[in-house]
Enzyme design. Structure first.
Site, short mmCIF file in Angstrom:
data_model
loop_
_atom_site.label_atom_id
_atom_site.label_comp_id
_atom_site.label_asym_id
_atom_site.label_seq_id
_atom_site.Cartn_x
_atom_site.Cartn_y
_atom_site.Cartn_z
CE LYS A 71 -50.64 -2.58 -57.69
NZ LYS A 71 -49.97 -2.38 -56.42
CG ASP A 108 -49.13 1.03 -54.96
OD1 ASP A 108 -50.53 0.78 -54.44
OD2 ASP A 108 -48.84 -0.05 -55.40
N1 LIG Z 1 -49.79 -2.48 -48.32
C1 LIG Z 1 -49.82 -2.25 -49.63
O1 LIG Z 1 -50.68 -1.54 -50.19
C2 LIG Z 1 -48.79 -3.27 -50.72
C3 LIG Z 1 -48.75 -2.65 -51.73
C4 LIG Z 1 -47.77 -3.42 -52.58
C5 LIG Z 1 -47.45 -4.73 -52.26
N2 LIG Z 1 -47.81 -5.17 -50.89
C6 LIG Z 1 -47.18 -6.47 -50.21
O2 LIG Z 1 -45.82 -6.45 -50.37
C7 LIG Z 1 -45.42 -7.81 -50.74
C8 LIG Z 1 -44.49 -7.78 -52.00
O3 LIG Z 1 -45.28 -7.32 -52.99
P1 LIG Z 1 -44.80 -6.91 -54.57
O4 LIG Z 1 -45.83 -6.55 -55.34
O5 LIG Z 1 -43.55 -5.98 -54.26
O6 LIG Z 1 -44.10 -8.38 -55.09
P2 LIG Z 1 -42.84 -8.80 -56.09
O7 LIG Z 1 -42.90 -7.49 -56.91
O8 LIG Z 1 -43.24 -10.08 -56.59
O9 LIG Z 1 -41.78 -8.45 -55.22
C9 LIG Z 1 -41.41 -9.70 -54.29
C10 LIG Z 1 -39.95 -9.34 -53.40
O10 LIG Z 1 -39.83 -10.24 -52.29
C11 LIG Z 1 -38.51 -10.75 -52.77
N3 LIG Z 1 -38.50 -12.15 -52.07
C12 LIG Z 1 -39.48 -13.21 -52.57
N4 LIG Z 1 -39.15 -14.44 -51.83
C13 LIG Z 1 -38.17 -14.21 -51.21
C14 LIG Z 1 -37.29 -15.03 -50.22
N5 LIG Z 1 -37.55 -16.00 -50.25
N6 LIG Z 1 -36.23 -14.25 -49.44
C15 LIG Z 1 -36.13 -13.08 -49.48
N7 LIG Z 1 -36.65 -12.09 -50.29
C16 LIG Z 1 -37.70 -12.86 -51.06
C17 LIG Z 1 -38.55 -10.82 -54.07
O11 LIG Z 1 -36.95 -10.91 -54.22
P3 LIG Z 1 -36.12 -11.12 -55.47
O12 LIG Z 1 -35.98 -9.83 -56.24
O13 LIG Z 1 -34.93 -11.88 -55.12
O14 LIG Z 1 -37.09 -12.20 -56.28
C18 LIG Z 1 -38.83 -9.31 -54.39
O15 LIG Z 1 -37.72 -8.37 -53.73
C19 LIG Z 1 -46.67 -8.51 -50.77
O16 LIG Z 1 -46.94 -9.26 -49.55
C20 LIG Z 1 -47.61 -7.57 -51.15
O17 LIG Z 1 -49.17 -7.91 -50.70
C21 LIG Z 1 -48.47 -4.28 -50.19
#
Ligand SMILES: NC(=O)c1ccc[n+]([C@@H]2O[C@H](COP(=O)([O-])OP(=O)(O)OC[C@H]3O[C@@H](n4cnc5c(N)ncnc54)[C@H](OP(=O)(O)O)[C@@H]3O)[C@@H](O)[C@H]2O)c1
Length: 286
Positions: A71, A108
């Site tokens: 992305k 999104d």
């Molecule tokens: N429904 C949809 O259309 C849609 C769209 C996008 C994403 N999602 C879902 O949303 C989730 C996140 O995706 P993303 O793309 O935003 O991922 P990302 O960019 O990798 O961000 C991950 C987030 O989770 C936090 N995190 C990771 N491990 C953690 C822990 N142990 N304790 C607390 N916080 C933690 C990270 O915090 P740090 O900054 O501290 O690392 C960051 O804020 C995934 O499950 C994805 O499938 C769904």
């Protein structure tokens, strides 16, 4: 609508990609709207992204979606990005234009907001404070969408404080960045809680969040959709909150993509929702 004589093509580029629910979603719409076309998963490694995107016009694709890990990287490859993608810092959808150039946008935030609006027509962004947990790609789309929709107070809480501060600076809007240890108290008086972290997804631990301070009227949203009921959603439902998971967000983000690719804005119906939900485990333990 596009040229009716043409076989319509689109797909999703990711690595890995075979777990993606997008082909099921888009091929359902091809069938429903009686169009000759298909939507395919495209397993593209990061080092092959530029070649793959540039091949789209020659292969007669109308466009593609992008998922992890492409992305952000695609921003530097496509010919033009719109303001939404630039603000969010990521592209979720590429459109092949008539002259073969590539246009990138991010649907999104549209998906998140439309899902909320469809499920809870009385929802208003300015109804009260929104608490967003997380500061990754999903959070950027959610915060942008809430701010655009007129939220007056967004409390942003992330494990890594600096990531939240960076998001706040880059996206702007009525965002208060709070330290991780204040997340439980941050729920006081909130009208909406959104988990955008990967916590609660199958394979990850539950989000460590105590809902005691959350008013009973608050809506609880999780953008995670595997499983259908994350531990957070399970606890919130047991407390009587109105809840929503991330599946609807995924479905709704496909609508503007179709509009751009094929000239049709397809519907997210209960039947479609159920079809996709049936492919996802119900609970974390399942
Ligand atoms: N429904 C949809 O259309 C849609 C769209 C996008 C994403 N999602 C879902 O949303 C989730 C996140 O995706 P993303 O793309 O935003 O991922 P990302 O960019 O990798 O961000 C991950 C987030 O989770 C936090 N995190 C990771 N491990 C953690 C822990 N142990 N304790 C607390 N916080 C933690 C990270 O915090 P740090 O900054 O501290 O690392 C960051 O804020 C995934 O499950 C994805 O499938 C769904």
């Amino acid at each position: 609508m596009g040229n009716p004589d043409r076989f319509l093509l689109a797909g999703v580029m990711g690595w890995p990609v075979m777990h993606s629910r997008s082909p099921k979603l888009h091929n359902y719409w091809f069938e429903k709207y009686g169009l000759a076309g298909t939507y395919v998963p495209l397993a593209i490694k990061p080092e092959g992204l530029k070649t793959a995107l540039r091949a789209l016009p020659g292969l007669m694709f109308s466009g593609c979606n992008l998922t992890i890990p492409h992305k952000q990287a695609a921003m530097a490859i496509v010919d033009e990005v719109d303001d939404v993608a630039r603000k969010i810092g990521a592209i979720s959808c590429v459109v092949v234009r008539g002259d073969g150039t590539l246009f990138g946008t991010n649907n999104d935030c549209y998906g998140f907001i439309q899902n909320l609006v469809q499920e809870f027509p009385d929802w208003r962004a300015d109804a009260g404070p929104a608490v967003v947990i997380g500061a990754g790609g999903g959070a950027r789309a959610v915060v942008y969408g809430l701010a655009e929709r007129g939220a007056r107070e967004i409390r942003l809480v992330n494990r890594t404080f600096d990531h939240a501060r960076k998001l706040s600076t880059e996206i702007g809007g009525p965002i208060a960045v709070l330290p991780w240890q204040e997340r439980h108290m941050a729920l006081s008086g909130a009208a909406l809680l959104v988990n955008t972290t990967s916590q609660g997804m199958i394979g990850n631990p539950a989000l460590d969040l105590n809902l005691a301070k959350l008013p009973p009227t608050a809506i609880v949203a999780d953008i995670v959709y595997i499983p259908r009921e994350t531990p957070l959603i399970g606890v919130a439902r047991a407390r009587g909150h109105r809840t929503i998971n991330g599946l609807g967000m995924l479905l709704h983000q496909g609508r503007p993509a179709w509009k751009a690719w094929f000239g049709i804005e397809p519907e997210v119906t209960p039947e479609l929702h159920a079809l996709l939900a049936a492919t996802i485990p119900q609970t974390w333990q399942a």
